[in-house]
Write an enzyme that holds these catalytic residues in place. Structure first.
Site, PDB file in Angstrom:
ATOM      1  N   LYS A  88      61.659 116.844  38.161  1.00  0.00           N
ATOM      2  CA  LYS A  88      62.941 117.308  38.706  1.00  0.00           C
ATOM      3  C   LYS A  88      63.700 116.053  39.099  1.00  0.00           C
ATOM      4  O   LYS A  88      63.230 115.289  39.947  1.00  0.00           O
ATOM      5  CB  LYS A  88      62.734 118.156  39.965  1.00  0.00           C
ATOM      6  CG  LYS A  88      62.142 119.524  39.727  1.00  0.00           C
ATOM      7  CD  LYS A  88      61.968 120.278  41.033  1.00  0.00           C
ATOM      8  CE  LYS A  88      61.300 121.620  40.776  1.00  0.00           C
ATOM      9  NZ  LYS A  88      60.891 122.276  42.032  1.00  0.00           N
ATOM     10  N   ASP A 146      52.908 128.879  40.183  1.00  0.00           N
ATOM     11  CA  ASP A 146      53.367 127.799  41.071  1.00  0.00           C
ATOM     12  C   ASP A 146      53.099 128.202  42.519  1.00  0.00           C
ATOM     13  O   ASP A 146      53.616 129.213  42.993  1.00  0.00           O
ATOM     14  CB  ASP A 146      54.872 127.562  40.855  1.00  0.00           C
ATOM     15  CG  ASP A 146      55.409 126.371  41.642  1.00  0.00           C
ATOM     16  OD1 ASP A 146      54.619 125.704  42.356  1.00  0.00           O
ATOM     17  OD2 ASP A 146      56.625 126.104  41.545  1.00  0.00           O
ATOM     18  N   LYS A 160      56.914 131.930  34.662  1.00  0.00           N
ATOM     19  CA  LYS A 160      56.188 131.300  35.773  1.00  0.00           C
ATOM     20  C   LYS A 160      56.207 132.262  36.938  1.00  0.00           C
ATOM     21  O   LYS A 160      57.261 132.800  37.295  1.00  0.00           O
ATOM     22  CB  LYS A 160      56.881 129.980  36.120  1.00  0.00           C
ATOM     23  CG  LYS A 160      56.489 129.363  37.450  1.00  0.00           C
ATOM     24  CD  LYS A 160      56.987 127.935  37.549  1.00  0.00           C
ATOM     25  CE  LYS A 160      57.715 127.680  38.853  1.00  0.00           C
ATOM     26  NZ  LYS A 160      58.227 126.295  38.937  1.00  0.00           N
ATOM     27  N   LYS A 168      55.469 132.766  40.972  1.00  0.00           N
ATOM     28  CA  LYS A 168      55.198 132.117  42.244  1.00  0.00           C
ATOM     29  C   LYS A 168      54.015 132.832  42.885  1.00  0.00           C
ATOM     30  O   LYS A 168      53.926 134.068  42.828  1.00  0.00           O
ATOM     31  CB  LYS A 168      56.426 132.239  43.153  1.00  0.00           C
ATOM     32  CG  LYS A 168      57.622 131.423  42.664  1.00  0.00           C
ATOM     33  CD  LYS A 168      57.384 129.949  42.913  1.00  0.00           C
ATOM     34  CE  LYS A 168      58.640 129.142  42.630  1.00  0.00           C
ATOM     35  NZ  LYS A 168      58.414 127.706  42.876  1.00  0.00           N
ATOM     36  N   SER A 206      61.401 131.433  36.148  1.00  0.00           N
ATOM     37  CA  SER A 206      60.522 131.346  37.314  1.00  0.00           C
ATOM     38  C   SER A 206      60.764 132.574  38.184  1.00  0.00           C
ATOM     39  O   SER A 206      61.885 132.792  38.646  1.00  0.00           O
ATOM     40  CB  SER A 206      60.849 130.063  38.078  1.00  0.00           C
ATOM     41  OG  SER A 206      60.210 130.039  39.329  1.00  0.00           O
ATOM     42  N   GLU A 253      50.708 124.981  39.020  1.00  0.00           N
ATOM     43  CA  GLU A 253      51.626 123.994  39.604  1.00  0.00           C
ATOM     44  C   GLU A 253      51.406 123.852  41.112  1.00  0.00           C
ATOM     45  O   GLU A 253      51.387 124.844  41.846  1.00  0.00           O
ATOM     46  CB  GLU A 253      53.065 124.452  39.311  1.00  0.00           C
ATOM     47  CG  GLU A 253      54.152 123.485  39.739  1.00  0.00           C
ATOM     48  CD  GLU A 253      55.549 123.984  39.321  1.00  0.00           C
ATOM     49  OE1 GLU A 253      55.640 124.902  38.469  1.00  0.00           O
ATOM     50  OE2 GLU A 253      56.536 123.464  39.855  1.00  0.00           O
ATOM     51  N   GLY A 300      63.281 123.275  38.000  1.00  0.00           N
ATOM     52  CA  GLY A 300      64.601 123.749  38.403  1.00  0.00           C
ATOM     53  C   GLY A 300      64.661 123.971  39.905  1.00  0.00           C
ATOM     54  O   GLY A 300      63.630 124.112  40.567  1.00  0.00           O
ATOM     55  N   ASP A 327      54.335 118.935  41.173  1.00  0.00           N
ATOM     56  CA  ASP A 327      55.784 118.999  41.401  1.00  0.00           C
ATOM     57  C   ASP A 327      56.047 118.178  42.670  1.00  0.00           C
ATOM     58  O   ASP A 327      56.315 116.968  42.596  1.00  0.00           O
ATOM     59  CB  ASP A 327      56.203 120.482  41.530  1.00  0.00           C
ATOM     60  CG  ASP A 327      57.658 120.706  41.936  1.00  0.00           C
ATOM     61  OD1 ASP A 327      58.353 119.725  42.258  1.00  0.00           O
ATOM     62  OD2 ASP A 327      58.109 121.872  41.954  1.00  0.00           O
TER      63      ASP A 327
HETATM   64  O1  OSB Z   1      58.850 124.784  42.982  1.00  0.00           O
HETATM   65  O2  OSB Z   1      59.765 124.884  41.102  1.00  0.00           O
HETATM   66  C1  OSB Z   1      59.828 125.083  42.306  1.00  0.00           C
HETATM   67  C2  OSB Z   1      63.142 126.795  43.200  1.00  0.00           C
HETATM   68  C3  OSB Z   1      63.391 126.250  44.439  1.00  0.00           C
HETATM   69  C4  OSB Z   1      62.457 125.377  44.973  1.00  0.00           C
HETATM   70  C5  OSB Z   1      61.307 125.051  44.262  1.00  0.00           C
HETATM   71  C6  OSB Z   1      61.063 125.580  43.011  1.00  0.00           C
HETATM   72  C7  OSB Z   1      61.994 126.501  42.493  1.00  0.00           C
HETATM   73  C8  OSB Z   1      61.821 127.183  41.207  1.00  0.00           C
HETATM   74  C9  OSB Z   1      63.102 127.678  40.558  1.00  0.00           C
HETATM   75  O3  OSB Z   1      60.763 127.455  40.714  1.00  0.00           O
HETATM   76  C10 OSB Z   1      63.221 127.405  39.119  1.00  0.00           C
HETATM   77  C11 OSB Z   1      64.650 127.645  38.637  1.00  0.00           C
HETATM   78  O4  OSB Z   1      65.572 126.916  39.042  1.00  0.00           O
HETATM   79  O5  OSB Z   1      64.825 128.562  37.854  1.00  0.00           O
HETATM   80 MG    MG Z   2      57.373 123.936  41.723  1.00  0.00          MG
END
Ligand code: OSB
Ligand code: MG
Length: 371
Positions: free
Chosen positions: A264, A190, A163, A165, A137, A215, A292, A240
């Site tokens: 999660k 995401d 992924k 952001k 990510s 996402e 994650g 999520d």
């Molecule tokens: O939205 O998936 C999320 C990290 C912190 C808070 C929200 C998210 C995330 C990640 C990190 O996308 C994914 C990872 O732990 O590698």
């Molecule tokens: Mg997310």
């Protein structure tokens, strides 16, 4: 098998990320979390509560988790005999919310029971795989060129799913060049709730980029508008933040507000509920994947065990340990296999051993209660 909870320790820790992680809700240079340790007759069970330093992902923070754990959840088991993980969930069932706190203590109990029974977490949960497909990510970057470089770097390291952001103003213009440079890549985005339904044209413009999923584009409490948006797109929406329990998952799917669910354990109050959501989705042939929260190797081991269940058919946000921290607080460190998978730990419980010296180094505050 009944275990007596003799002692509980919680620590607020802070670890410097190898690179800052930016999402639509903020930037993290350091990652805070709560580490828990349960002691029972010489056995230790460790857990990681993924609440961070600020209420950006959801309303919880490491400090609210500390308060709720100390004053409400911990007293339900400290100094008592506990027969299984479910009995902990029953004891705190009348409290509302605070799923990240709930899940942190639950993880420590799974580790404790696993060690007491000599069973791995994967085996206890019903895992079937010895390695699981994973991706990386990538946070929001200042400029397009550096993002393309970072993407290529991860692909060279062996990641086959990426992924990105996104947030308003940093979406289609960022995602399109990545797709053009990597036509075959499993690519997804995401938004962490940064958009409104009036932004639908932005998502329509991404609809031809062959994304695996989009996402959490809209607000966490808005299943209705997610349904409206999904109806306008070929690309599956994945929720999520919106999904806090099995009922939310069932209703979101029933309403066609999404076609994929990110699971999660923290967000849904623990691994037990995560498994229930997995089972429901599997029966409905809805793909799920493990999200994650920038975990240490403690939480990463837990995510790997969960992702070994058969319904986790999409790659998880579970990257190799070296993607996150210079020094971790538990061993072994997890590395990426050539086929973009990571091996599931096989030892009892979480299958990791905590490095107390490293843990002490990152500890801001430690509290211990003895029965
Ligand atoms: O939205 O998936 C999320 C990290 C912190 C808070 C929200 C998210 C995330 C990640 C990190 O996308 C994914 C990872 O732990 O590698
Ligand atoms: Mg997310």
């Amino acid at each position: 098998m009944k275990l007596h909870i003799d002692e509980i320790e919680i620590r607020h820790i802070r670890m410097r990320l190898r690179s800052p992680f930016q999402t639509s809700f903020g930037v993290e240079l350091d990652r805070d979390c709560i580490i828990l340790c349960l002691r029972s007759d010489g056995i230790e069970g460790w857990g990681e509560c993924v609440a961070s330093s600020f209420p950006g992902y959801n309303y919880e923070t490491a400090e609210t988790a500390r308060h709720v754990l100390r004053d409400f959840f911990i007293p339900t088991i400290l100094g008592d005999w506990i027969e299984d993980v479910q009995s902990y969930q029953d004891r705190i069932g009348h409290y509302r919310g605070h799923n990240l706190a709930r899940a942190g203590l639950e993880m420590a109990l799974w580790d404790l029971f696993g060690k007491a029974r000599g069973q791995s977490l994967s085996a206890m949960l019903g895992g079937v795989r010895t390695s699981v497909p994973v991706g990386v990510s990538i946070g929001i970057k200042e400029d397009e060129a550096s993002l393309l470089e970072i993407v290529s770097d991860y692909i060279n390291q062996g990641y086959r799913r990426i992924k990105l952001k996104i947030k308003p103003g940093r979406d289609i213009a960022v995602v399109k060049p990545v797709r053009e440079n990597h036509p075959e890549l499993l690519l997804q985005v995401d938004a962490n709730s940064a958009y409104e339904l009036s932004h639908a044209p932005i998502f329509q413009s991404m609809d031809d980029l062959n994304l695996v999923l989009i996402e959490q584009p809209l607000a966490e409490d808005d299943i209705i508008d997610h349904r409206q948006l999904q109806a306008q797109l070929k690309t599956p929406l994945c929720l999520d933040e919106s999904i806090l329990c099995l009922r939310h998952a069932r209703q979101a799917l029933q309403l066609e507000a999404c076609r994929i669910i990110n699971i999660k354990p923290g967000r849904v109050g623990g691994l037990s509920e995560a498994v229930r959501i997995h089972d429901f989705c599997r029966a409905k042939e809805v793909p799920v994947w493990c999200g994650g929260m920038l975990e240490t190797n403690i939480g990463r081991a837990s995510n790997l065990a969960l992702a070994s269940l058969p319904g986790f058919t999409l790659p998880g946000d579970i990257s190799a340990s070296d993607r996150y921290y210079e020094i971790d607080i538990a061993e072994p460190s997890f590395s990426l296999n050539e086929d973009s998978t990571i091996d599931v730990p096989e030892g009892p419980g979480l299958g990791v051993s905590v490095e107390v010296e490293a843990l002490d180094h990152f500890t801001l505050r430690k509290e211990t209660w003895k029965a």
